[in-house]
Design a protein around this motif. Structure first.
Motif, short mmCIF file in Angstrom:
data_model
loop_
_atom_site.label_atom_id
_atom_site.label_comp_id
_atom_site.label_asym_id
_atom_site.label_seq_id
_atom_site.Cartn_x
_atom_site.Cartn_y
_atom_site.Cartn_z
N ALA A 238 0.83 -1.20 0.00
CA ALA A 238 0.00 0.00 0.00
C ALA A 238 0.87 1.26 0.00
O ALA A 238 0.55 2.24 -0.68
N ARG B 49 -5.87 9.72 5.83
CA ARG B 49 -5.57 8.44 5.19
C ARG B 49 -4.15 8.38 4.64
O ARG B 49 -3.43 7.41 4.86
N LEU C 234 -1.07 5.98 6.03
CA LEU C 234 -0.44 5.00 5.15
C LEU C 234 1.05 5.25 5.03
O LEU C 234 1.86 4.32 4.99
N TYR D 159 -0.55 -3.28 4.60
CA TYR D 159 -0.68 -1.98 5.27
C TYR D 159 0.37 -1.88 6.39
O TYR D 159 0.59 -2.84 7.12
N ARG E 249 -7.04 -6.54 8.90
CA ARG E 249 -6.80 -6.00 7.56
C ARG E 249 -7.97 -5.13 7.10
O ARG E 249 -7.77 -4.06 6.51
N ARG E 250 -9.20 -5.57 7.38
CA ARG E 250 -10.37 -4.79 6.97
C ARG E 250 -10.42 -3.45 7.71
O ARG E 250 -10.78 -2.41 7.13
N GLU F 257 -7.81 -1.23 6.12
CA GLU F 257 -8.26 -0.77 4.81
C GLU F 257 -9.27 0.37 4.97
O GLU F 257 -9.26 1.33 4.19
N ARG F 258 -10.12 0.28 5.98
CA ARG F 258 -11.08 1.34 6.22
C ARG F 258 -10.38 2.63 6.68
O ARG F 258 -10.78 3.73 6.29
N CYS G 8 -7.10 3.49 6.06
CA CYS G 8 -6.16 4.01 5.07
C CYS G 8 -6.77 4.17 3.69
O CYS G 8 -6.26 4.96 2.87
N GLY G 9 -7.83 3.42 3.40
CA GLY G 9 -8.41 3.49 2.07
C GLY G 9 -7.57 2.77 1.04
O GLY G 9 -6.51 2.23 1.33
N ASP G 10 -8.06 2.79 -0.19
CA ASP G 10 -7.33 2.21 -1.31
C ASP G 10 -6.47 3.31 -1.93
O ASP G 10 -7.00 4.29 -2.46
#
Length: 485
Positions: free
Chosen positions: A162, A233, A237, A288, A403-404, A407-408, A410-412
């Motif tokens: 990421a 975010r 990251l 991440y 991980r989920r 992801e929430r 940091c976002g994609d």
């Protein structure tokens, strides 16, 4: 008045460009890192590259641009062979720095690298590069803006997928292009406003100019505000999500740290209160970056050392981005309300922290995992994982849940508009938005003051990318209003 200011600023920027262009030295350095390796890359940049490459290879003819060629590399002072390697020639401006550049791909032994560097250092007009000087020259020659330079640094430091994706996107200019588009919007608004101030009495500028400028400024203020409200975010990251393991003593917090780290990073003991200080280590979870902290068990401690450890644990909890709240599955009732009370004793009061509930020691829990799982599923609790740090049961589920959550947070990094990644970006963007808001208040009463707010907003955007100038304002004034035609 505004036009005279713009002319003066443009002249100052031109002078700075001339000073930058007057630098005629050639610099060199190892660009592939230090230490023993199979291949080391030595880069040189500047007007002396052509002569340096000819001297080291003993050939007057250079290889074709951007084509690797095998050459024997010699010390020009003694004609002693130093190595046999690949050389490549990058004539400016089609190079990383925008200047003439060359690279020597030699064997990575310390003696070889040292010999080539010493030979380069003895050539006239060449000197070792200062830290970051290649990127600085690329910036001065318009090859990279400051955001791209920062992206390059982040790409070199990236340790997770990421981070790599975000840094590559920034290095390729997406963040800089966004800020440059905003700067161009401000430039046009400022040019139109200054033209109205200076030339409206000559009937060269229509009254509708002010309303168009006001609409553009309002739209930009909203867009900058939305960009700032990204939940940090990009910064998370880039620097790593601060994940804090917290819970009562002897719940298995240190065991969880060791399980996630896959090594004995913290001391584990059946005696309660073993952990006194914060144990911290970096991890890669699902691509991440995570900075994971194990903390002292939360309780009213009598021992002064343990009391200090609990104080540090609570302080770390206040600054956490995500909390792993660890409870002993055998010591909590399988009832949602009481589970919530036990969790509330761990989390900081009044702070809505993202949290994952970890119910550890399910392998020895009296009622097994079924009753606890059902209690967690009945609602009112954060996402929960049933785990045994001793056997590893439930680890895969915890990692997926973690991980989920990451992801929430940091976002994609590849989706949507690029996120701001540096605290300095946020500082200048907040100052820019404040100046735009002040423009809205001053625009109807004092046009000179309103124009100054637009200049200030534009200056803050320019400081992010490194592009601060005034000649673009002049270009638009003369283009859009045909001044002097």
């Amino acid at each position: 008045m505004a036009l005279r200011w713009a002319l003066s600023a443009a002249g100052g920027r031109s002078a700075r460009r001339l000073c930058s262009a007057a630098r005629g030295d050639t610099v060199f350095a190892v660009s592939s890192g230090h230490g023993k390796c199979g291949v080391a890359v030595i880069r040189a940049s500047g007007p002396g590259c052509r002569a340096a490459l000819q001297s080291l290879t003993g050939r007057p003819a250079l290889p074709p641009p951007r084509v690797l060629a095998l050459r024997r590399i010699r010390d020009p002072a003694t004609a002693e062979p130093l190595d046999r390697g690949l050389v490549v020639w990058f004539p400016g401006p089609q190079s990383f720095t925008g200047e003439d550049c060359c690279e020597l791909h030699v064997h990575g032994g310390p003696a070889v690298v040292s010999g080539v560097l010493q030979a380069l250092g003895r050539l006239p007009g060449l000197r070792p590069a200062e830290p970051g000087e290649f990127a600085r020259r690329a910036f001065h020659n318009g090859k990279l803006d400051l955001t791209a330079v920062e992206g390059l640094g982040d790409l070199i430091q990236a340790e997770t997928e990421a981070q790599r994706r975000q840094a590559l996107r920034q290095m390729e200019g997406e963040l800089g292009q966004l800020y440059q588009r905003w700067s161009e919007t401000l430039t046009q608004a400022l040019a139109h406003l200054e033209a109205y101030i200076d030339f409206s009495e000559d009937d060269n500028v229509e009254e509708e100019v002010l309303s168009r400028v006001a609409a553009a400024v309002r739209a930009l203020e909203e867009e900058v505000g939305a960009h700032l409200r990204d939940g940090r975010r990009g910064e998370l990251l880039r620097g790593g999500v601060r994940v804090v393991i917290a819970g009562p003593p002897n719940a298995g917090k240190s065991s969880l740290l060791n399980l996630l780290a896959r090594r004995p990073a913290a001391i584990v003991s059946p005696a309660a209160g073993t952990t006194r200080d914060v144990v911290e280590l970096p991890l890669n979870v699902g691509g991440y970056p995570v900075v994971l902290s194990d903390t002292a068990g939360l309780r009213d401690a009598a021992d002064p050392v343990e009391r200090e450890g609990v104080s540090r644990a609570r302080e770390r909890l206040r600054h956490a981005d995500l909390v792993l709240a660890v409870l002993d599955a055998g010591a909590v009732p399988a009832e949602p309300t009481q589970l919530g009370e036990a969790l509330g004793a761990v989390l900081p009061p009044g702070a809505a922290k993202p949290c994952v509930l970890v119910l550890n020691k399910v392998d020895v829990a009296p009622g097994g995992a079924g009753a606890l799982g059902a209690a967690c599923a009945r609602g009112g609790l954060p996402p929960a994982a049933l785990l045994s740090c001793k056997t590893g049961e439930g680890l895969a589920g915890l990692l997926e849940l973690l991980r989920r959550q990451l992801e929430r947070l940091c976002g994609d990094p590849l989706a949507g508009s690029p996120s701001l990644t540096q605290s300095r970006h946020g500082h200048h963007l907040r100052a820019c938005r404040a100046a735009l808001a002040r423009y809205g208040r001053a625009g109807g009463t004092d046009l000179a003051l309103a124009a100054e707010e637009l200049r200030l907003a534009r200056r803050h955007l320019g400081r992010i990318t490194g592009h601060v100038g005034a000649e673009d304002v002049l270009d638009i004034i003369f283009r859009d209003f045909c001044v002097g035609k």
